[in-house]
Motif scaffolding. Structure first.
Motif, short mmCIF file in Angstrom:
data_model
loop_
_atom_site.label_atom_id
_atom_site.label_comp_id
_atom_site.label_asym_id
_atom_site.label_seq_id
_atom_site.Cartn_x
_atom_site.Cartn_y
_atom_site.Cartn_z
N ALA A 6 0.87 -1.44 0.06
CA ALA A 6 -0.26 0.23 0.33
C ALA A 6 0.51 1.13 0.67
O ALA A 6 0.86 2.37 -0.93
N VAL A 7 1.95 1.48 1.06
CA VAL A 7 2.95 2.23 1.09
C VAL A 7 3.62 2.52 -0.04
O VAL A 7 2.86 3.75 -1.19
N SER A 8 4.01 1.33 -1.36
CA SER A 8 4.65 1.49 -2.56
C SER A 8 3.79 2.10 -3.46
O SER A 8 4.41 2.87 -4.33
N LEU A 9 2.63 1.97 -3.51
CA LEU A 9 2.05 2.40 -4.76
C LEU A 9 0.84 3.48 -4.60
O LEU A 9 1.65 4.33 -5.37
N VAL A 10 1.15 4.15 -3.22
CA VAL A 10 1.19 5.45 -3.10
C VAL A 10 2.68 6.24 -3.88
O VAL A 10 2.67 7.52 -4.12
N ALA A 11 3.63 5.74 -3.42
CA ALA A 11 4.92 6.14 -3.32
C ALA A 11 4.74 6.44 -5.26
O ALA A 11 5.55 7.29 -6.07
N PHE A 12 4.56 5.32 -5.43
CA PHE A 12 4.61 5.34 -7.34
C PHE A 12 3.84 6.30 -7.66
O PHE A 12 4.43 6.74 -9.02
N MET A 13 2.81 6.72 -7.08
CA MET A 13 1.81 7.68 -7.48
C MET A 13 1.92 8.38 -7.26
O MET A 13 2.22 9.74 -8.32
N LEU A 14 3.06 9.39 -6.07
CA LEU A 14 3.59 10.48 -5.63
C LEU A 14 4.72 10.47 -6.79
O LEU A 14 4.95 11.35 -6.97
N ALA A 15 5.48 9.98 -6.50
CA ALA A 15 6.98 9.42 -7.03
C ALA A 15 7.46 9.00 -8.04
O ALA A 15 8.81 8.85 -8.24
N GLY A 16 6.52 8.09 -8.65
CA GLY A 16 7.41 7.50 -9.88
C GLY A 16 7.86 5.73 -9.45
O GLY A 16 7.80 5.93 -7.81
N LYS A 17 8.48 4.98 -10.04
CA LYS A 17 8.73 3.71 -9.72
C LYS A 17 9.84 4.26 -8.55
O LYS A 17 9.99 3.03 -7.99
N HIS A 18 10.42 5.14 -8.62
CA HIS A 18 11.94 4.96 -7.72
C HIS A 18 11.55 5.83 -5.92
O HIS A 18 11.97 4.90 -5.24
N GLY A 19 10.04 6.16 -6.11
CA GLY A 19 9.47 5.84 -4.76
C GLY A 19 8.91 4.99 -4.06
O GLY A 19 9.28 4.63 -3.01
N ALA A 20 8.61 4.31 -5.54
CA ALA A 20 8.05 2.70 -4.83
C ALA A 20 9.22 1.90 -4.18
O ALA A 20 8.52 1.06 -2.94
N PHE A 21 10.00 1.86 -5.05
CA PHE A 21 11.45 0.91 -4.21
C PHE A 21 11.88 1.54 -3.10
O PHE A 21 12.33 0.44 -2.37
N SER A 22 11.75 2.95 -2.79
CA SER A 22 12.46 3.62 -2.38
C SER A 22 11.97 3.09 -0.38
O SER A 22 12.12 2.68 0.76
N ALA A 23 10.17 3.19 -1.00
CA ALA A 23 9.32 2.51 0.16
C ALA A 23 9.45 0.86 -0.12
O ALA A 23 9.47 0.89 2.43
N LEU A 24 8.94 0.62 -0.72
CA LEU A 24 10.00 -1.06 -0.44
C LEU A 24 10.92 -1.85 0.27
O LEU A 24 10.31 -2.57 1.04
N ALA A 25 12.13 -0.90 0.43
CA ALA A 25 13.29 -0.87 0.96
C ALA A 25 13.19 -0.43 2.26
O ALA A 25 13.88 -1.31 2.66
N GLY A 26 12.60 0.34 2.94
CA GLY A 26 12.47 0.58 4.02
C GLY A 26 11.51 -0.41 4.75
O GLY A 26 12.09 -0.60 6.43
N SER A 27 10.61 -0.07 4.35
CA SER A 27 9.75 -1.25 4.31
C SER A 27 10.55 -3.43 4.66
O SER A 27 10.42 -4.21 5.84
N ALA A 28 11.27 -3.20 3.98
CA ALA A 28 12.16 -4.74 3.65
C ALA A 28 12.97 -5.05 4.43
O ALA A 28 13.46 -6.20 5.42
N SER A 29 13.68 -3.90 4.38
CA SER A 29 14.75 -3.30 5.83
C SER A 29 14.19 -4.05 7.82
O SER A 29 15.18 -4.40 7.90
N VAL A 30 13.19 -3.70 7.50
CA VAL A 30 12.11 -4.11 8.94
C VAL A 30 11.99 -5.02 8.98
O VAL A 30 12.42 -6.33 9.80
N TRP A 31 11.47 -6.16 7.84
CA TRP A 31 11.29 -7.20 8.12
C TRP A 31 12.37 -8.00 7.95
O TRP A 31 12.12 -9.05 8.99
N VAL A 32 13.02 -7.86 7.44
CA VAL A 32 14.65 -8.39 7.64
C VAL A 32 14.78 -9.06 8.54
O VAL A 32 15.80 -9.81 9.17
#
Length: 140
Positions: A31-57
């Motif tokens: 959900a955060v990645s989709l919002v980031a994608f709509m606001l900042a494009g593919k780099h925003g989506a990847f950035s949000a996924l990287a932040g979430s993935a670091s916590v999950w790992v």
């Protein structure tokens, strides 16, 4: 220390609760990645996924270290201090993994990184790792 502490105490429901929390974090990351994608494009989506993935790992590795330590502690008589050391070690592992993964993300992806999206993904995953446990506990 919410996730690590609570998962050590829940006993029989540990596996189903762990899976449910992982799904909640996955849905929130998407959900955060989709919002980031709509606001900042593919780099925003990847950035949000990287932040979430670091916590999950970080949470997964802390949980694995706690399981190994709990197996070792069951073999010998332990005190509350031993249990506290297990929790502190797991929390230190989680923080170190999160910091390391964020540092790697900044070094590798620095030119296209969207900091607000990264922080949003990180914050949502961190909040869900603690708040989700309370909600799951109420429904069981």
């Amino acid at each position: 220390m919410c996730v690590v502490t609570y998962l050590a105490e829940i006993g029989q429901n540990r596996e189903s609760m762990t899976k449910q929390l992982a799904l909640w974090q996955l849905y929130a990351a998407v959900a955060v990645s989709l919002v980031a994608f709509m606001l900042a494009g593919k780099h925003g989506a990847f950035s949000a996924l990287a932040g979430s993935a670091s916590v999950w790992v970080g949470v997964v590795l802390a949980l694995l270290s706690m399981r190994q330590a709990n197996k070792a502690l069951k073999k010998v008589k332990t005190t509350g201090g031993g249990a506290l050391l297990v929790l502190l070690r797991a929390e230190a592992i989680k923080i170190a993994v999160i910091a390391t993964l964020l540092w790697i993300t900044f070094k590798i992806y620095a030119s296209n990184l969207v900091p607000l999206a990264l922080i949003s993904g990180l914050a949502v995953a961190a909040l869900l790792s603690g708040a989700g446990l309370m909600r799951v506990n109420e429904t069981k």
